[in-house]
Design a protein around this motif. Sequence first.
Motif, short mmCIF file in Angstrom:
data_model
loop_
_atom_site.label_atom_id
_atom_site.label_comp_id
_atom_site.label_asym_id
_atom_site.label_seq_id
_atom_site.Cartn_x
_atom_site.Cartn_y
_atom_site.Cartn_z
N THR A 168 0.86 -1.20 0.00
CA THR A 168 0.00 0.00 0.00
C THR A 168 0.89 1.25 0.00
N PRO A 169 0.31 2.42 -0.35
CA PRO A 169 1.11 3.65 -0.28
C PRO A 169 1.68 3.88 1.12
N LYS A 170 0.91 3.54 2.15
CA LYS A 170 1.41 3.72 3.53
C LYS A 170 2.63 2.83 3.79
N GLU A 171 2.54 1.59 3.33
CA GLU A 171 3.68 0.67 3.50
C GLU A 171 4.89 1.14 2.71
N CYS A 172 4.64 1.66 1.51
CA CYS A 172 5.77 2.18 0.71
C CYS A 172 6.41 3.37 1.41
N TYR A 173 5.58 4.17 2.05
CA TYR A 173 6.12 5.36 2.73
C TYR A 173 6.90 4.98 4.00
#
Length: 214
Positions: free
Chosen positions: A158-163
């Motif tokens: 997810t974008p959160k995990e990528c961040y």
Amino acid sequence: MLSKRLRAIFELVLQDSVVYDVGSDHAFLACALVKEKKCPLAYAGDNKKGPLDNAQKNIRELKLEGKVIPHLYDGIDPKIKADVVVLAGMGFYTAEKILSAVDLSKYQMIIVQVNQDVVKLRSFISELGYKIVKERVVYDGFYYEIVVFDPRLKGSYTPKECYLGPLLMKEKSDLYLAYLSERKKALEAIFQKADLKSDPRLTYYKWIKETLEK
Ligand SMILES: C[S@@+](CC[C@H](N)C(=O)[O-])C[C@H]1O[C@@H](n2cnc3c(N)ncnc32)[C@H](O)[C@@H]1O
């Protein structure tokens, strides 16, 4: 002696694997891996003659000829037989170009440390559909993030995990939490100066706060 950043990469390399360090410059990592008997053989790849001359000099001084092999090539040479590929100390776009040009599925592990844009790196790994198997934060004057993926396994983030880093955000090492606190403070300083109503950094701030508070 290896820098803390390169030492952290050294620690992530599989014991007894053949390593192909792409963008090796002085071949410090490749030489240490062989000298300290972590790897029987290492390739120090670079696309420029100058860095390879430096590599050659170090290899000679350490008497590692035949065990650390300098190799002139732009990117990853598919003819080199290796278990682990390392790309460190370069920008994301260079790493992206190099990783996009070859079939990675024959390698057991790819270790990447980009100088900026680690979030883009994780998004790219997610788009390729590979599994991130290890992550490290290291402080060596700056905070560096090292991402390891296994191109034989499937993953999606997810974008959160990528961040935040899918593994780092779960493991929550003391160093990682200190790093997040620093990023939180930097964002707060930005918010004090400007009233950002729909800035993506507000979401990043929320993610950092949640991770620190949980
Ligand atoms: C800043 S040095 C990093 C050296 C070492 N990996 C480290 O982390 O300390 C980056 C090296 O990558 C090499 N490089 C850049 N683009 C490359 C490419 N397409 N293929 C191979 N090497 C490349 C450069 O010549 C340079 O020696």
